[in-house]
Design an enzyme around this catalytic site. Structure first.
Site, PDB file in Angstrom:
ATOM      1  N   LYS B  87       0.842  -1.199   0.000  1.00  0.00           N
ATOM      2  CA  LYS B  87       0.000   0.000   0.000  1.00  0.00           C
ATOM      3  C   LYS B  87       0.878   1.249   0.000  1.00  0.00           C
ATOM      4  O   LYS B  87       1.865   1.319   0.743  1.00  0.00           O
ATOM      5  CB  LYS B  87      -0.893  -0.015   1.252  1.00  0.00           C
ATOM      6  CG  LYS B  87      -1.890   1.143   1.326  1.00  0.00           C
ATOM      7  CD  LYS B  87      -2.792   1.011   2.559  1.00  0.00           C
ATOM      8  CE  LYS B  87      -3.839   2.107   2.633  1.00  0.00           C
ATOM      9  NZ  LYS B  87      -4.751   1.932   3.787  1.00  0.00           N
ATOM     10  N   SER B 157      -9.562   2.255   2.650  1.00  0.00           N
ATOM     11  CA  SER B 157      -8.583   2.950   1.858  1.00  0.00           C
ATOM     12  C   SER B 157      -7.581   2.055   1.157  1.00  0.00           C
ATOM     13  O   SER B 157      -6.892   2.510   0.256  1.00  0.00           O
ATOM     14  CB  SER B 157      -7.829   3.931   2.751  1.00  0.00           C
ATOM     15  OG  SER B 157      -7.064   3.238   3.726  1.00  0.00           O
ATOM     16  N   SER B 181     -10.251  -0.007   6.749  1.00  0.00           N
ATOM     17  CA  SER B 181      -9.505   0.109   5.491  1.00  0.00           C
ATOM     18  C   SER B 181      -8.875  -1.170   4.977  1.00  0.00           C
ATOM     19  O   SER B 181      -8.400  -1.202   3.844  1.00  0.00           O
ATOM     20  CB  SER B 181      -8.424   1.183   5.627  1.00  0.00           C
ATOM     21  OG  SER B 181      -8.985   2.467   5.544  1.00  0.00           O
TER      22      SER B 181
END
Lengths: 442, 442
Positions: B87, B157, B181
């Protein structure tokens, strides 16, 4: 000070507080370069004796000072041109970060910690990196000596940060505390220091040790200097206090569950402080903590070591048993701590945090020892965090007030603490109490 | 799989789980290069539709794979040659980290996050960086589309991390969770995912959002893949469980205080899961949480926003109102949250953590929704963390089990959770439950 001309002041610029230095630069009474040169001269004179710095590049510092002097007056921050030293576990994009570990001597993260970024935004000159106990925990000691007696420890782990400010080699510095790593060296070296409420300031960009405890702290020449950095870091209580006299204040003396560890020097320091408070018209009650708090010292140890096993796993996988023996023991969990032990400790900590907020609420501040006594003989012994660990675990704000001298001639501090997020109120009380403990200027 | 020759397998190497790929490389059935080439080919074919990656350098990946193939067999780690996507809020020393923020497009910290360092130590190939909602909070959405329907959000996210694994563009990826997330995108994209107990894995080296909640999480192709990464990250319960059948297990269904937000798809997913558990011989009780838990969603919001004001202060000082509007509102505290609100929320969270550990202790796992329903229409709407925030606040481990398909044809996951540090036990239950929810392989 601002009445003096620059030539007059040049001889003793290192004696200015950070607040006075900032004001003098803002009023053009002095230049950032003159201030930096004064500190560089002081360091050149004292470094062999104190050895606070792991990284210092005079040319880099002077270039930053010249850039500060060349900057327009408009838009300058509150620390414009003021040097700040940084503990060497905190990332600085233009200086190495070694953790005082033999395995990280060439480590050079090219980013600023959040705290360092905020300092730069405020106009500070990043002076250099300050020595620390390895990884801010244990292992290799800082090379730093206590400025008051080279045979004594400056305390750890923020050894260089406390010693450099106490020795007037820099007006401000950053440290970190997971046990007693900000307040203990402040007491031993005779420096003002603040550890704010946990997570009131971002810990991003310094080596994680125990995430539940790690707290940025800072050193200055006065309570006002600590407040100046508190402004930069955005420290705010819910309600602003306007305490301008000790008269009528309600202070609690909290012996804490480890009072039996207080040596005569600390007993005397507390007695002197209580007398000063009483003489100034404050009332001082004794706040004895409920028996649940007796478990906090052990809880601190369990949480710290358990969290270190997460925090240092990457280093342990990479370096293994070549890490220092105490850290290897923690990584191997030779103490046999379980997850259940950790949760029990975390649950107790949470319960006592809420309880202390309530117990301390009636008081304007809580007085408690900073250290068991004065600085012990170093370098291997860096002293004890006995009186700090409880407050770090509880997340409470702490200010070390210097000024007292023990029978052995060494400095000893006392701590003001209080409920979480009463940071500014405690600073205000400390600002009033400080002069009562310090000898009058010669 | 290990019976097949390399040529036979080359056509569908992207269909291997991470465990199978690691085993195939370890037995020399395939090369790391062949595996990397297969994923690069898959990405080349699918990237225009899914857009999971913010940074991918095929030459860099192949060089790492060749180096892995050239390494001696001795001393190889459990992920040797296996690609992992990261990420884009997690630092990688050889790739940029942009936070998907327009202000950090050239940001390139030259250090590895602790998690990335552990992956490299285990032999993983760092494949590239995966798109995220800005700073993993709000603001700019990832460009990523849901692999099952480009009109739908992949969730946020960790948008790219979930989509890339669900779309077989990489077998493993890292995400982070402060609200929902990790688990939410896993449910929407149909991926296995795990958010471990808070602070069981170091959060060092990813952008801090709310220190009390931030948790590294990961995605894989199976429960065994999640366990493989759990091994690498050192996740361990106090007592090892050896659960090899669902028969006789005690499972709690916890509707959580926000059950009224469950849409028909989620109601059906829970019903199907309970039926599968019951059919397999497990008992399923309903665990209704005490009313104190009703305040947790609000408490999560107060703590998250309060802590964000510490975490983003440096960025706010530097960038100011050019940050995205929702973040500016938080920095300005337009909601008027006080420190007292924060402490009340923290105290409630701590009380409910201890309470849930006790309530869940009699069960082998706790079943609860992953999301209110299937993925909504994107890209602006990234779905809701409604069912995740409570568990993140409570620090409980969560596993998203994929496999179910809702009436609208989209994937929907369910969550297994349990007491803090029951991560491995939950993974074992999930490994048994997963195949009951997945359609048989074609």
């Amino acid at each position: 000070m601002t009445d003096s001309g620059q030539d007059n002041m040049a001889d003793d610029l290192t004696q200015l507080s950070a607040c006075d230095a900032a004001a003098a630069i803002a009023s053009r009474a002095i230049t950032a370069r003159a201030l930096a040169e004064a500190y560089l001269a002081r360091i050149a004179q004292r470094d062999a004796a104190v050895r606070a710095w792991t990284y210092l590049d005079a040319a880099q510092v002077l270039a930053a000072a010249d850039a500060a002097d060349a900057a327009p007056m408009d838009g300058r921050g509150p620390l414009h041109g003021v040097p700040v030293g940084i503990k060497d576990i905190i990332y600085t994009k233009d200086m190495p970060t070694s953790f005082n570990s033999p395995h990280f001597q060439d480590y050079f993260p090219n980013i600023d910690a959040a705290s360092v970024a905020m300092l730069r935004d405020a106009g500070a000159i990043i002076m250099g990196k300050l020595d620390t106990v390895e990884f801010a925990v244990n292992g290799r000691r800082a090379a730093t000596k206590n400025p008051h007696d080279p045979s004594r420890t400056p305390g750890g782990s923020s050894s260089g940060s406390a010693a450099a400010v106490a020795d007037a080699q820099v007006p401000l510095s950053l440290g970190t505390q997971t046990g007693g790593s900000v307040i203990r060296p402040a007491s031993y070296c005779g420096a003002w220091a603040m550890k704010p409420t946990w997570n009131a300031v971002s810990h991003e960009g310094f080596k994680v040790c125990a995430a539940s405890f790690d707290t940025l702290g800072w050193y200055g020449r006065s309570a006002a200097d600590l407040a100046l950095l508190a402004d930069v870091f955005g420290i705010a209580d819910d309600a602003a206090s306007a305490i301008d006299t000790l008269h009528g204040l309600r202070i609690a003396f909290c012996p804490s569950p480890v009072w039996d560890r207080a040596e005569p020097a600390t007993q005397q320091a507390i007695k002197t402080t209580i007398a000063a408070l009483t003489a100034a018209g404050a009332t001082v009650d004794t706040l004895t903590l409920p028996t649940a708090f007796d478990g906090l010292t052990a809880a601190h140890g369990v949480i710290m070591q358990s969290e270190m096993r997460s925090a240092f796993r990457a280093e342990y996988l990479a370096i293994g048993d070549a890490l220092y023996p105490e850290l290897v023991d923690i990584m191997r969990n030779t103490a046999g701590q379980t997850r259940a032990d950790l949760l029990k400790a975390q649950n107790l900590a949470a319960q006592c945090r809420a309880a202390f907020d309530t117990l301390a609420a009636p008081y304007d501040a809580v007085l408690t020892p900073s250290t068991p006594g004065t600085a012990p003989l170093g370098p291997q012994n860096t002293g004890a965090a006995t009186f700090n660990r409880i407050w770090t675990l509880l997340h409470m704000p702490c200010v070390n007030i210097p000024g007292l001298t023990a029978a052995d001639g060494l400095p000893i501090g006392v701590t003001l603490t209080g409920p979480r997020f009463s940071d500014r109120k405690i600073l205000q009380v400390a600002a009033l109490l400080g002069p009562k403990l310090s000898p009058p200027p010669v």
